[in-house]
Design an enzyme around this catalytic site. Structure first.
Site, PDB file in Angstrom:
ATOM      1  N   ASN A  10       0.869  -1.179   0.000  1.00 64.72           N
ATOM      2  CA  ASN A  10       0.000   0.000   0.000  1.00 64.72           C
ATOM      3  C   ASN A  10       0.906   1.228   0.000  1.00 64.72           C
ATOM      4  O   ASN A  10       1.444   1.617   1.032  1.00 64.72           O
ATOM      5  CB  ASN A  10      -0.893  -0.033   1.251  1.00 64.72           C
ATOM      6  CG  ASN A  10      -1.797   1.183   1.351  1.00 64.72           C
ATOM      7  OD1 ASN A  10      -1.845   2.007   0.429  1.00 64.72           O
ATOM      8  ND2 ASN A  10      -2.501   1.310   2.461  1.00 64.72           N
ATOM      9  N   TRP A  11       1.072   1.816  -1.170  1.00 61.51           N
ATOM     10  CA  TRP A  11       1.995   2.956  -1.286  1.00 61.51           C
ATOM     11  C   TRP A  11       1.379   4.252  -0.777  1.00 61.51           C
ATOM     12  O   TRP A  11       2.060   5.284  -0.710  1.00 61.51           O
ATOM     13  CB  TRP A  11       2.436   3.130  -2.740  1.00 61.51           C
ATOM     14  CG  TRP A  11       3.359   2.051  -3.232  1.00 61.51           C
ATOM     15  CD1 TRP A  11       3.978   1.078  -2.483  1.00 61.51           C
ATOM     16  CD2 TRP A  11       3.799   1.830  -4.590  1.00 61.51           C
ATOM     17  NE1 TRP A  11       4.760   0.272  -3.277  1.00 61.51           N
ATOM     18  CE2 TRP A  11       4.658   0.713  -4.577  1.00 61.51           C
ATOM     19  CE3 TRP A  11       3.532   2.454  -5.801  1.00 61.51           C
ATOM     20  CZ2 TRP A  11       5.266   0.209  -5.741  1.00 61.51           C
ATOM     21  CZ3 TRP A  11       4.144   1.961  -6.961  1.00 61.51           C
ATOM     22  CH2 TRP A  11       4.999   0.859  -6.928  1.00 61.51           C
ATOM     23  N   LYS A  12       0.104   4.232  -0.481  1.00 61.00           N
ATOM     24  CA  LYS A  12      -0.583   5.429   0.029  1.00 61.00           C
ATOM     25  C   LYS A  12      -0.321   6.631  -0.903  1.00 61.00           C
ATOM     26  O   LYS A  12      -0.216   6.449  -2.106  1.00 61.00           O
ATOM     27  CB  LYS A  12      -0.182   5.693   1.488  1.00 61.00           C
ATOM     28  CG  LYS A  12      -0.364   4.425   2.336  1.00 61.00           C
ATOM     29  CD  LYS A  12      -0.270   4.648   3.811  1.00 61.00           C
ATOM     30  CE  LYS A  12      -0.454   3.315   4.532  1.00 61.00           C
ATOM     31  NZ  LYS A  12      -0.437   3.435   5.976  1.00 61.00           N
ATOM     32  N   HIS A  95      -9.795   0.993   4.727  1.00 61.65           N
ATOM     33  CA  HIS A  95      -8.532   1.250   5.435  1.00 61.65           C
ATOM     34  C   HIS A  95      -8.804   2.259   6.559  1.00 61.65           C
ATOM     35  O   HIS A  95      -9.603   3.185   6.395  1.00 61.65           O
ATOM     36  CB  HIS A  95      -7.487   1.788   4.460  1.00 61.65           C
ATOM     37  CG  HIS A  95      -6.128   1.835   5.065  1.00 61.65           C
ATOM     38  ND1 HIS A  95      -5.746   2.826   5.939  1.00 61.65           N
ATOM     39  CD2 HIS A  95      -5.073   0.991   4.966  1.00 61.65           C
ATOM     40  CE1 HIS A  95      -4.505   2.588   6.339  1.00 61.65           C
ATOM     41  NE2 HIS A  95      -4.077   1.484   5.758  1.00 61.65           N
ATOM     42  N   GLU A  97      -7.243   4.740   7.564  1.00 57.23           N
ATOM     43  CA  GLU A  97      -7.044   6.153   7.197  1.00 57.23           C
ATOM     44  C   GLU A  97      -8.258   6.696   6.438  1.00 57.23           C
ATOM     45  O   GLU A  97      -8.620   7.864   6.582  1.00 57.23           O
ATOM     46  CB  GLU A  97      -5.756   6.296   6.360  1.00 57.23           C
ATOM     47  CG  GLU A  97      -4.528   6.094   7.239  1.00 57.23           C
ATOM     48  CD  GLU A  97      -3.302   5.555   6.523  1.00 57.23           C
ATOM     49  OE1 GLU A  97      -3.258   5.571   5.279  1.00 57.23           O
ATOM     50  OE2 GLU A  97      -2.383   5.086   7.221  1.00 57.23           O
ATOM     51  N   GLU A 167      -5.796  -4.839  10.670  1.00 59.13           N
ATOM     52  CA  GLU A 167      -4.819  -3.767  10.830  1.00 59.13           C
ATOM     53  C   GLU A 167      -5.110  -3.012  12.116  1.00 59.13           C
ATOM     54  O   GLU A 167      -5.933  -2.070  12.116  1.00 59.13           O
ATOM     55  CB  GLU A 167      -4.899  -2.806   9.644  1.00 59.13           C
ATOM     56  CG  GLU A 167      -4.603  -3.454   8.315  1.00 59.13           C
ATOM     57  CD  GLU A 167      -3.944  -2.466   7.364  1.00 59.13           C
ATOM     58  OE1 GLU A 167      -2.887  -2.804   6.826  1.00 59.13           O
ATOM     59  OE2 GLU A 167      -4.460  -1.359   7.198  1.00 59.13           O
ATOM     60  N   GLY A 173       1.849   2.546  10.765  1.00 57.40           N
ATOM     61  CA  GLY A 173       2.771   3.667  10.582  1.00 57.40           C
ATOM     62  C   GLY A 173       3.419   4.134  11.877  1.00 57.40           C
ATOM     63  O   GLY A 173       4.037   5.193  11.913  1.00 57.40           O
ATOM     64  N   SER A 213       2.881  -1.865  10.540  1.00 55.67           N
ATOM     65  CA  SER A 213       4.332  -1.929  10.758  1.00 55.67           C
ATOM     66  C   SER A 213       4.908  -3.324  10.527  1.00 55.67           C
ATOM     67  O   SER A 213       5.834  -3.747  11.224  1.00 55.67           O
ATOM     68  CB  SER A 213       4.696  -1.394  12.147  1.00 55.67           C
ATOM     69  OG  SER A 213       4.295  -0.036  12.252  1.00 55.67           O
ATOM     70  N   GLY A 234       2.650  -1.038   4.411  1.00 54.08           N
ATOM     71  CA  GLY A 234       2.708   0.380   4.085  1.00 54.08           C
ATOM     72  C   GLY A 234       4.150   0.846   3.951  1.00 54.08           C
ATOM     73  O   GLY A 234       4.793   0.651   2.914  1.00 54.08           O
ATOM     74  N   GLY A 235       4.678   1.445   4.999  1.00 51.64           N
ATOM     75  CA  GLY A 235       6.017   2.052   4.966  1.00 51.64           C
ATOM     76  C   GLY A 235       7.089   1.157   4.353  1.00 51.64           C
ATOM     77  O   GLY A 235       7.877   1.602   3.507  1.00 51.64           O
TER      78      GLY A 235
HETATM   79  P1  PGA Z   1       2.386   0.471   7.776  1.00 50.72           P
HETATM   80  O1  PGA Z   1       0.961   0.623   7.050  1.00 50.72           O
HETATM   81  O2  PGA Z   1       2.993  -0.821   7.253  1.00 50.72           O
HETATM   82  O3  PGA Z   1       3.172   1.681   7.366  1.00 50.72           O
HETATM   83  O4  PGA Z   1       2.125   0.397   9.239  1.00 50.72           O
HETATM   84  C1  PGA Z   1       0.147  -0.486   6.844  1.00 50.72           C
HETATM   85  C2  PGA Z   1      -1.143  -0.054   6.198  1.00 50.72           C
HETATM   86  O5  PGA Z   1      -1.595   1.064   6.473  1.00 50.72           O
HETATM   87  O6  PGA Z   1      -1.725  -0.794   5.398  1.00 50.72           O
END
Ligand code: PGA
Length: 251
Positions: A10-12, A95, A97, A167, A173, A213, A234-235
């Site tokens: 997930n590159w956001k 998600h 977010e 999640e 994050g 994470s 994500g990250g």
């Molecule tokens: P993260 O994000 O790996 O940066 O914690 C995961 C996600 O939001 O899908």
């Protein structure tokens, strides 16, 4: 156990076009041999170009969101049909977010899941509790409530086509990761809910990803949990060396 592992990036809202193309190529080049699905979820704007780039690779493409409406006057939205049309196969729905910053309601999420399925996209439906719910030991109730409200209304045939991502919001994050025990017990709980609603066959086959994470340093332990079928990353998906190791950990 026949569930194939899946690692989703997930590159956001990161990367410019050149960076996205370069990273997609690096992932395709590093895709390990073996039983594994890998998919990239770039920014919507870059999805078309990356779809073409990935045509002859084993890496699939996903979107980070889709509209809760089929088509029409919804300025700024992108429909499930439009995603499907350019070769996107998966879509992340719900998600945290999106829930937090864009106030997506449970009804929106159910509508999105149904539209995604109607246009042959595989929903990656996200659930997970915020920190205050875990601290008062309400995390199972919280996730059960999300599933009940947003997901339980699907037919068995539809549920079987979905992927669920657990999640924990406090781990996204933040660098904090759920322990393998915390991840496994929640994944087993989610699978048990699925079994209650749609039976053992759907529960046995549905894939449940861990996100929050997840990175090179912990992916192997997390993916070794019997009910963890891969990760939503994500990250660590923005760093090719990290992501390579996460893919390797899923083989
Ligand atoms: P993260 O994000 O790996 O940066 O914690 C995961 C996600 O939001 O899908």
């Amino acid at each position: 156990m026949s569930r194939r592992k899946l690692v989703a990036a997930n590159w956001k809202m990161n990367l410019n076009k050149q960076q996205a193309i370069a990273l997609a190529q690096a992932v395709a080049d590093a895709m390990p041999e073996g039983e594994l699905d890998v998919l990239l979820c770039p920014a919507m704007l870059h999805a078309g170009v990356i779809a073409q780039q990935l045509v002859n690779s084993r890496v699939s493409l996903g979107a980070q969101n889709c509209a809760a409406f089929e088509n029409g006057a919804y300025t700024g939205e992108v429909s499930a049909a439009q995603l499907s049309d350019i070769g996107i196969q998966y879509v992340i729905i719900g998600h945290s977010e999106r829930r937090q910053y864009f106030h997506e309601s449970s009804a929106d999420l159910t509508a999105k899941i149904k539209l995604a399925l109607a246009y042959n996209l595989i929903p990656i439906y996200c659930v997970g509790e915020p920190l205050e719910q875990r601290e008062i030991n309400h995390h199972f109730d919280f996730v059960a409530h999300q599933l009940q409200k947003e997901f339980s209304d699907l037919s068995a045939g539809h549920a079987a086509k979905c992927i669920i991502a657990y999640e924990p919001v406090w781990a996204i994050g933040t660098g904090k990761t759920a322990t393998t025990e915390q991840a496994q017990e929640m994944h087993a709980f989610i699978r048990a809910q699925v079994a209650d609603w749609w039976g053992q066959d759907v529960a046995r086959d549905i894939r449940i990803l861990y996100g929050g994470s997840c990175k090179a340093a912990n992916a192997k332990q997390l993916f070794a949990c019997p009910d963890v079928d891969g990760g939503l990353i994500g990250g660590a998906s923005l760093l090719i060396d990290e992501f390579k190791q996460v893919m390797q950990a899923a083989i």
